[in-house]
Design a protein around this motif. Structure first.
Motif, mmCIF file in Angstrom:
data_model
loop_
_atom_site.group_PDB
_atom_site.id
_atom_site.type_symbol
_atom_site.label_atom_id
_atom_site.label_comp_id
_atom_site.label_asym_id
_atom_site.label_seq_id
_atom_site.Cartn_x
_atom_site.Cartn_y
_atom_site.Cartn_z
ATOM 1 N N GLY A 43 0.790 -1.226 0.000
ATOM 2 C CA GLY A 43 0.000 0.000 0.000
ATOM 3 C C GLY A 43 0.823 1.277 0.000
ATOM 4 N N GLY A 44 2.116 1.169 -0.323
ATOM 5 C CA GLY A 44 2.960 2.361 -0.348
ATOM 6 C C GLY A 44 2.817 3.126 -1.661
ATOM 7 N N VAL A 45 3.229 4.401 -1.659
ATOM 8 C CA VAL A 45 3.202 5.191 -2.888
ATOM 9 C C VAL A 45 4.551 5.148 -3.597
ATOM 10 C CG1 VAL A 45 1.338 6.722 -2.178
ATOM 11 C CG2 VAL A 45 3.696 7.336 -1.634
ATOM 12 N N GLY A 46 5.560 4.615 -2.909
ATOM 13 C CA GLY A 46 6.873 4.503 -3.532
ATOM 14 C C GLY A 46 7.738 3.518 -2.770
ATOM 15 N N LEU A 47 8.737 3.003 -3.487
ATOM 16 C CA LEU A 47 9.660 2.060 -2.852
ATOM 17 C C LEU A 47 11.018 2.201 -3.545
ATOM 18 C CD1 LEU A 47 9.655 -0.347 -0.751
ATOM 19 C CD2 LEU A 47 9.321 -1.857 -2.716
ATOM 20 N N ALA A 48 12.073 2.247 -2.748
ATOM 21 C CA ALA A 48 13.427 2.354 -3.297
ATOM 22 C C ALA A 48 14.167 1.049 -3.027
ATOM 23 C CB ALA A 48 14.165 3.533 -2.643
ATOM 24 N N ALA A 49 15.075 0.692 -3.948
ATOM 25 C CA ALA A 49 15.734 -0.616 -3.874
ATOM 26 C C ALA A 49 16.408 -0.912 -2.520
ATOM 27 C CB ALA A 49 16.732 -0.766 -5.028
ATOM 28 N N VAL A 59 14.008 3.037 -8.234
ATOM 29 C CA VAL A 59 12.823 3.469 -7.488
ATOM 30 C C VAL A 59 11.573 3.075 -8.274
ATOM 31 C CG1 VAL A 59 11.485 5.561 -6.901
ATOM 32 C CG2 VAL A 59 13.912 5.437 -6.310
ATOM 33 N N VAL A 60 10.534 2.628 -7.592
ATOM 34 C CA VAL A 60 9.219 2.496 -8.221
ATOM 35 C C VAL A 60 8.236 3.377 -7.449
ATOM 36 C CG1 VAL A 60 9.638 0.147 -9.067
ATOM 37 C CG2 VAL A 60 8.546 0.463 -6.837
ATOM 38 N N MET A 61 7.259 3.917 -8.171
ATOM 39 C CA MET A 61 6.304 4.844 -7.557
ATOM 40 C C MET A 61 4.933 4.738 -8.199
ATOM 41 S SD MET A 61 8.303 8.540 -7.280
ATOM 42 C CE MET A 61 6.791 9.434 -7.547
ATOM 43 N N ASP A 62 3.908 5.023 -7.402
ATOM 44 C CA ASP A 62 2.571 5.280 -7.922
ATOM 45 C C ASP A 62 1.833 6.069 -6.857
ATOM 46 O OD1 ASP A 62 0.042 5.413 -8.924
ATOM 47 O OD2 ASP A 62 -0.129 3.283 -9.407
ATOM 48 N N VAL A 63 1.666 7.369 -7.093
ATOM 49 C CA VAL A 63 1.027 8.209 -6.083
ATOM 50 C C VAL A 63 -0.468 8.380 -6.364
ATOM 51 C CG1 VAL A 63 3.151 9.488 -5.587
ATOM 52 C CG2 VAL A 63 1.526 10.399 -7.257
ATOM 53 N N SER A 64 -0.965 7.747 -7.432
ATOM 54 C CA SER A 64 -2.367 7.958 -7.812
ATOM 55 C C SER A 64 -3.306 7.163 -6.907
ATOM 56 C CB SER A 64 -2.590 7.527 -9.264
ATOM 57 O OG SER A 64 -2.563 6.119 -9.363
ATOM 58 N N GLU A 65 -4.517 7.692 -6.738
ATOM 59 C CA GLU A 65 -5.508 6.992 -5.914
ATOM 60 C C GLU A 65 -5.959 5.700 -6.567
ATOM 61 O OE1 GLU A 65 -8.881 9.214 -4.457
ATOM 62 O OE2 GLU A 65 -7.494 10.684 -3.588
ATOM 63 N N ASP A 66 -6.034 5.707 -7.879
ATOM 64 C CA ASP A 66 -6.506 4.519 -8.603
ATOM 65 C C ASP A 66 -5.407 3.488 -8.821
ATOM 66 O OD1 ASP A 66 -8.947 5.729 -8.733
ATOM 67 O OD2 ASP A 66 -8.617 6.590 -10.724
ATOM 68 N N ARG A 67 -4.206 3.818 -8.403
ATOM 69 C CA ARG A 67 -3.091 2.881 -8.528
ATOM 70 C C ARG A 67 -2.857 2.478 -9.982
ATOM 71 N NH1 ARG A 67 -0.230 3.433 -4.733
ATOM 72 N NH2 ARG A 67 0.142 1.452 -3.711
ATOM 73 N N ASN A 68 -2.893 3.479 -10.849
ATOM 74 C CA ASN A 68 -2.707 3.190 -12.271
ATOM 75 C C ASN A 68 -1.711 4.142 -12.940
ATOM 76 O OD1 ASN A 68 -4.221 5.470 -12.263
ATOM 77 N ND2 ASN A 68 -5.938 4.668 -13.434
ATOM 78 N N GLU A 69 -0.846 4.745 -12.112
ATOM 79 C CA GLU A 69 0.163 5.637 -12.688
ATOM 80 C C GLU A 69 1.553 5.188 -12.248
ATOM 81 O OE1 GLU A 69 -0.827 9.790 -11.951
ATOM 82 O OE2 GLU A 69 -2.935 9.310 -12.346
ATOM 83 N N TYR A 70 1.794 3.932 -12.506
ATOM 84 C CA TYR A 70 3.057 3.308 -12.095
ATOM 85 C C TYR A 70 4.243 3.855 -12.898
ATOM 86 C CZ TYR A 70 6.574 -0.359 -11.650
ATOM 87 O OH TYR A 70 7.749 -1.031 -11.444
#
Ligand code: NI
Length: 160
Positions: A43-49, A59-70
């Motif tokens: 459930g995070g908005v970002g994660l770093a290696a 780094v991977v990220m998705d700050v969108s509410e719909d979880r569709n902006e990876y």
């Protein structure tokens, strides 16, 4: 894909500087896929290696509410910042905690994608905050190092 273990504060790997990625190969893609799955699952908005114990600038990220902006950022660098925002920030490596940090309000980033191509990104608000937070991880910096003056970490209810 597989879930990876998220390292928490006491793990010294979070305090080390990550090395640039030079090989855009299957090993990198496996890491990215695992990080993506781990981020969404937790459930995070970002994660770093380094948060999964790998000292590479990924780094991977998705700050969108719909979880569709990876998005995937490899060897990311901040190229421009503008304005400021003050707000509460959390981190999967400091579970259940939160703290107030001032960050730029607009951030531009250049980073490579999984094929090694350089791309430009612009974030405002939460996305800008997340860019700064995740890129800090690559240099061994945690948000708790950057709390606003007079602020301390506070507890948040983990289950919403
Ligand atoms: Ni974090």
């Amino acid at each position: 894909m597989a879930l990876r273990n998220i390292r928490t504060e006491e793990d010294s790997v979070l305090r080390k500087t990550s090395r640039p990625v030079t090989d855009f190969n299957e090993r990198l893609w496996d890491l990215l896929d695992d990080m993506k799955e781990t981020m969404y699952k937790s459930g995070g908005v970002g994660l770093a290696a380094p948060q999964v114990g790998i000292l590479r600038r990924v780094v991977v990220m998705d700050v969108s509410e719909d979880r569709n902006e990876y998005i995937e950022l490899i060897n990311p660098e901040i190229t421009e910042v503008e304005g400021s925002q003050t707000g509460a920030e959390g981190c999967l490596s400091l579970p259940g905690l939160c703290g107030v940090v001032t960050r730029p309000n607009v951030v531009k980033v250049k980073a490579q994608n999984r094929e090694g191509k350089w791309c430009l990104y612009k974030g405002e608000g939460l996305k800008a905050r997340c860019f700064c937070h995740e890129i800090d991880h690559l240099d061994g910096i945690l948000y708790k190092d950057k709390l606003d003056e007079g602020e301390t970490l506070f507890r948040v209810d983990a289950e919403e």
